[in-house]
Design an enzyme around this catalytic site. Structure first.
Site, PDB file in Angstrom:
ATOM      1  CD  GLU A  25      73.107  63.674  36.420  1.00  0.00           C
ATOM      2  OE1 GLU A  25      72.906  62.879  37.351  1.00  0.00           O
ATOM      3  OE2 GLU A  25      73.034  64.905  36.539  1.00  0.00           O
TER       4      GLU A  25
ATOM      5  CD  GLU B  43      69.241  66.634  34.640  1.00  0.00           C
ATOM      6  OE1 GLU B  43      69.322  66.579  35.880  1.00  0.00           O
ATOM      7  OE2 GLU B  43      69.305  65.629  33.916  1.00  0.00           O
TER       8      GLU B  43
HETATM    9  C1  GLA Z   1      70.245  64.386  37.914  1.00  0.00           C
HETATM   10  C2  GLA Z   1      69.544  63.444  36.956  1.00  0.00           C
HETATM   11  C3  GLA Z   1      68.072  63.685  36.883  1.00  0.00           C
HETATM   12  C4  GLA Z   1      67.488  63.917  38.243  1.00  0.00           C
HETATM   13  C5  GLA Z   1      68.215  65.066  38.889  1.00  0.00           C
HETATM   14  C6  GLA Z   1      67.680  65.442  40.234  1.00  0.00           C
HETATM   15  O1  GLA Z   1      70.596  65.581  37.324  1.00  0.00           O
HETATM   16  O2  GLA Z   1      70.081  63.513  35.675  1.00  0.00           O
HETATM   17  O3  GLA Z   1      67.475  62.555  36.274  1.00  0.00           O
HETATM   18  O4  GLA Z   1      67.604  62.769  39.006  1.00  0.00           O
HETATM   19  O5  GLA Z   1      69.557  64.697  39.062  1.00  0.00           O
HETATM   20  O6  GLA Z   1      68.409  66.495  40.792  1.00  0.00           O
END
Ligand code: GLA
Length: 687
Positions: free
Chosen positions: A155, A311
């Protein structure tokens, strides 16, 4: 370095699994993990995203043993690995050796170690070390048969998307020099004669730190562009190493849905597979609507190629003020929605819920109660069910409608502090326009303002504040060839240097649209103007415009109150074989739906007469088969008219012509590919 031929991921099923953090658990738990993963149909996990400090415990001292063993345990269990380069966060020893790599905020404060992403994107030290770590990972694991995908960093921009440290300032100056040539070019582009900001040496130029008053808007816009580019460069540092060591392995970095800070069109050019992290809020009963816009963008970033939801939450997240869990069935329908929109799988953050640290209250596939947790029961059931959808892997979404997503316009219309109104909101407009098309039954792709527009009948442009001739020419060519274009307010206003186009808005779109904007006429907070469309009044809060329509343009709707009473609000001009519409107001939802209904008709596309915003239908197709996902996102039964005799991959058997979907119910209908994608509506009969 664009990536013309994306490398495929070696996985012969829809991906299912999640982030896996085995370094938070004793080794005996790993074996239980793999047993339960198999039970849940997991075939892919992402690791070790945040494990650099556990892998290189001090400079040059690597502890690979634990990761070697985890990968072997997973491989023995038939589970593939989306291998992270582990560069999402630096080890403390690196930060303490090189405190200059820490990022600064706009006030010149250095941000401390103690969370994650504690780095300046421009830091040469950081870049050198991520290249070293990526190489070490690639050399050690790149040949392992379990590894099917590179997960670079994590991210980008989540916590630190902009940095104002001295290194970033120097990098910004180099970037500006490359863009503007020399100081004369910079001074001209930034319009420095206003408020006396002429620069006579590069050292005088700074990123836009907190200043005495409103900052030069072009300086702001260039800083947004630069900051997105700085992270893109950082991404490329790793990608170059990975491509050199493991040329066959596909590369991704996980996106954060439709995210203001990074121009994902440019990031996607570099990667092989678009992956996304999406967290629709279970507390918002309409969250599936912006989710559909997000997924439309994800599949469009690489021209319709399937992407992957890397995710999502099995239930609650832990980063909102109030984190509502997902009701039974919600995780399933949310996952199906992503797959409907082109994701070749559904993954979670994370596999096993943490017991300590910042995310211990974030749900996981395997909750604190282990096998007995509801999240495990539901994710395991869904993992098994997902196998029925194997035939949709690789199929592409069929959409005839696209929405223009332009980061320059997003940045330009939101970074500046001196606009006609701060309320228009690029994302709010994009969501509103998308929401209207969604309500009318369309899955909407995203597209750049320069296209390509092949395959679309309708292209909507909610806002194109920054417009250049190439964009205007591409939109005009689309209309000339028979397409319908709909352009929203405050478009065609400035060129890429934020200089107002000669003659004002809509600048290079003037000919195409057949209108001129005399002045924007923003609406004070809490008030709304009115427009009248076919004798019916609709609210126009936030924004209206004084429009002068040329004789070639017909007036579709007029303002019906206030100073603009009787003046054009919505116009249409025939252009070649197509048409170009202009909407000179931010319309409330009902009015926007009615405008879009007419634009769809103009484009020869169907629209639902009766609207139920919880009903969504999206068709993915391969050469032979249409797979139509029919989803009920709501808490009431929906009765749908569907093609008769289609096979329901989820429920088994054939269905139609009526299909009853219970709350959160779904069907995936397989039928021979039709010339036009099936158009699903509410059933007229309830019998
Ligand atoms: C993001 C991050 C993860 C985690 C999630 C929690 O997607 O990439 O590492 O912190 O948020 O929602």
């Amino acid at each position: 370095m664009t990536n013309a031929t994306p490398r495929p991921m070696r996985l012969d099923a829809l991906a299912y699994g999640g982030d896996y953090n085995p370094d938070q658990w004793p080794e005996e738990v790993w074996h239980e993990d793999v047993r339960l993963m198999r039970e849940a149909g997991v075939n892919l996990v992402s690791l070790p995203v945040f494990s650099w400090p556990q892998l290189e415990t001090s400079p040059g001292v690597y502890e690979w043993g634990w990761l070697d063993r985890v990968i072997e345990v997973l491989w023995a269990g038939g589970i593939r690995v989306d291998l992270a380069t582990a560069t999402a966060t630096p080890p403390a020893w690196l930060v303490r050796r090189h405190p200059e790599m820490l990022p600064w905020d706009a006030d010149g404060r250095r941000l401390e170690f103690g969370s994650r992403q504690a780095y300046c994107p421009s830091s040469p030290v950081w870049r050198e070390h991520v290249a070293r770590m990526a190489r070490a990972m690639a050399e050690r694991y790149g040949e392992h048969p379990a590894v099917v995908l590179w997960h670079v960093s994590n991210e980008y921009g989540d916590h630190v998307a902009r940095c104002w440290c001295p290194e970033s300032a120097a990098h910004f100056r180099r970037w500006l020099e490359a863009r503007h040539g020399d100081l004369d070019g910079l001074n001209e582009a930034w319009g420095v004669n206003v408020w006396g900001q002429r620069y006579t040496a590069w050292e005088q130029v700074e990123p836009p730190r907190r200043a005495t008053g409103p900052i030069n808007p072009t300086q702001l816009l260039d800083f947004e562009r630069f900051s997105s580019d700085a992270l893109l460069e950082l991404f490329r540092v790793e990608v170059d190493v990975l491509r050199e060591v493991t040329p066959e392995l596909p590369v991704t970095t996980n996106f954060m849905s439709i995210f203001r800070e990074l121009d994902y069109w440019r990031f996607a050019e570099v990667e092989d597979l678009v992956t996304d992290d999406a967290y629709p809020d279970p507390a918002d009963p309409r969250a599936h609507v912006p989710a559909a816009l997000n997924y439309g963008l994800m599949r469009s970033l690489k021209g319709g190629q399937p992407w992957l939801l890397l995710e999502q939450a099995a239930s609650a997240v832990s980063w909102r003020d109030v984190n509502v869990p997902k009701a039974p069935g919600r995780m399933r329908i949310d996952s199906l929605q992503a797959i409907a929109h082109g994701s070749d799988g559904a993954m979670f953050f994370q596999w096993r819920q943490a017991r300590y640290g910042q995310e211990k209250f974030h749900s996981a596939m395997l909750g604190h109660r282990g096998e007995r947790s509801r999240s495990f029961r539901e994710t395991a059931a869904f993992g098994r069910e997902l196998q029925r959808l194997a035939p949709v892997k690789g199929a592409r979404v069929r959409s005839r409608v696209a929405l223009v997503v332009d980061w320059d316009s997003w940045w330009g219309s939101s970074a500046a502090e001196s606009l006609p109104s701060q309320r228009l909101g690029w994302l709010a407009q994009a969501r509103a326009w998308h929401g209207a098309l969604h309500a009318l039954g369309h899955a909407v792709d995203a597209v750049r303002a320069t296209g390509p527009f092949d395959g679309y009948d309708l292209v909507v442009v909610p806002n194109l504040y920054v417009t250049d001739a190439a964009q205007a020419d591409a939109l005009a060519a689309f209309a000339a060839a028979g397409g319908t274009v709909v352009v929203g307010p405050f478009s065609g206003v400035v060129d890429p240097t934020e200089t107002v186009h000669p003659g004002g808005a809509p600048g290079p779109l003037r000919e195409l649209l057949g209108i001129e904007v005399d002045e924007p006429w923003p609406v004070p907070d809490g008030r709304a103007e009115r427009i009248e469309l076919d004798g019916v009044g609709y609210d126009a809060p936030v924004w209206t415009e004084w429009i002068e329509a040329s004789p070639e343009a017909s007036v579709v709707a007029r303002f019906a109150a206030g100073v603009l009473d009787g003046r054009p609000a919505v116009t249409r001009r025939g252009h070649g074989d197509g048409a170009a519409w202009y909407v000179g107001a931010a319309l409330a939802e009902d009015g926007l739906v009615e405008v879009m209904r007419r634009a769809l008709a103009d484009a020869g596309l169907p629209a639902r007469d009766r609207i139920d915003r919880d009903l969504e239908a999206v068709t993915r197709a391969d050469d032979a088969t249409d797979f139509t996902f029919v989803l009920n996102h709501g808490d009431h039964e929906v009765v749908v008219a569907v093609p008769d005799g289609a096979e329901d991959l989820l429920g088994g058997g054939t269905v139609g012509p009526r299909l009853v979907l219970p709350p959160l119910g779904a069907a995936v209908l397989a039928a021979p590919r039709a010339a036009e994608p099936p158009f699903v509506t509410l059933s007229e009969t309830t019998e």
